[in-house]
Design a protein around this motif. Structure first.
Motif, mmCIF file in Angstrom:
data_model
loop_
_atom_site.group_PDB
_atom_site.id
_atom_site.type_symbol
_atom_site.label_atom_id
_atom_site.label_comp_id
_atom_site.label_asym_id
_atom_site.label_seq_id
_atom_site.Cartn_x
_atom_site.Cartn_y
_atom_site.Cartn_z
ATOM 1 N N ALA A 121 103.778 -33.743 27.943
ATOM 2 C CA ALA A 121 103.931 -34.342 29.033
ATOM 3 C C ALA A 121 102.849 -35.836 29.412
ATOM 4 C CB ALA A 121 105.061 -33.603 29.876
ATOM 5 N N THR A 170 108.119 -36.117 30.037
ATOM 6 C CA THR A 170 108.397 -35.255 29.038
ATOM 7 C C THR A 170 109.327 -35.734 27.399
ATOM 8 O OG1 THR A 170 110.590 -34.110 29.348
ATOM 9 C CG2 THR A 170 108.540 -33.525 30.357
ATOM 10 N N PHE A 196 108.913 -42.226 25.786
ATOM 11 C CA PHE A 196 107.656 -41.293 25.883
ATOM 12 C C PHE A 196 106.667 -41.850 24.208
ATOM 13 C CE2 PHE A 196 105.845 -37.821 23.672
ATOM 14 C CZ PHE A 196 105.047 -36.920 24.610
#
Length: 250
Positions: free
Chosen positions: A13, A32, A120
């Motif tokens: 993460a 994450t 992410f």
């Protein structure tokens, strides 16, 4: 039921935000890889004896384990992978740029627990690029914002008219219309950025760093203004960190 063990999850993460809770705890917001954005309590991390308090500072890439909760989860373990914050803490330009990146990531991530792998990857890549310093901080930020907006479905039209979709090189830009507009669709108040500015935006969107790094400072500033205006138009409320970003570094 009382006594039942809560499910454990583990993922890598990016730490987006950390808030004080009580005398020694923190609430951390994490983006994450496989579980999307989550919020979790990290118990005792503000104590001098904490084993992983420094690993849960903003901008860090961590391997984290948490116990599922009905509201907030609970961090049970954290290991640092790349703690980018140490590269930014004494550099105002990079610190404010990193702050804008993680705030944008938090705002653009979907509901908690919903996977968003591309966002992410973009967030992690932007922080890594900032830490390496191969490109100007303003270019790293604008590239991230453009690609993150594309992931959210808000990409500005750059190679076709935002209104009629006619392809070609259009030199008027309208934030409310959604990007470049042709002469027939150009609304009142549309701007006329330089051709080099629009070329820079196209390069940043496509990852053409040879073009982006060669851009002049004036085009960089104009590009940053258009990108910021386009983002703010789509957000329900303004980003707190974006006005603080030092746009003078090249």
């Amino acid at each position: 039921m009382p006594g039942m063990r809560r499910p454990l999850f583990r993922d890598d993460a990016v730490v987006l935000r950390a808030q004080k809770l009580g005398e020694s705890d923190r609430i951390v917001t994490l983006l994450t890889r496989r579980h999307g954005r989550i919020r979790a309590v990290a118990r005792g991390v503000r104590k001098m004896t904490s084993k992983y308090g420094a690993r849960l500072e903003p901008f860090g890439h961590v391997d984290v384990q948490w116990a599922q909760g009905s509201g907030l989860h609970t961090v049970s373990q954290a290991e640092g992978i790349s703690l980018f914050g140490k590269h930014f803490v004494e550099d105002y330009s990079r610190y404010t740029t990193a702050s804008a990146i993680v705030e944008t990531a938090e705002r653009l991530s979907p509901e908690e627990g919903e996977p968003t792998l591309r966002l992410f990857q973009l967030t992690l890549g932007a922080l890594r690029a900032l830490s390496v310093g191969d490109h100007a901080t303003s270019l790293v930020l604008d590239a991230f914002l453009l690609r993150a907006m594309a992931e959210a479905g808000w990409a500005p039209a750059l190679t076709a008219c935002a209104v009629c979709a006619s392809p070609g090189t259009h030199r008027a830009f309208s934030v409310p219309a959604g990007g470049v507009v042709c002469s027939n669709c150009r609304p009142p108040g549309a701007g006329h950025p330089s051709p080099a500015t629009l070329d820079l935006m196209i390069a940043l969107m496509g990852g053409d760093w040879s073009v982006a790094d060669a851009a002049a400072r004036a085009e960089g500033r104009e590009c940053s203004g258009l990108v910021a205006a386009h983002l703010q138009w789509h957000l329900e409320r303004a980003l707190r960190s974006l006005p603080l970003v030092d746009r003078g570094e090249r």
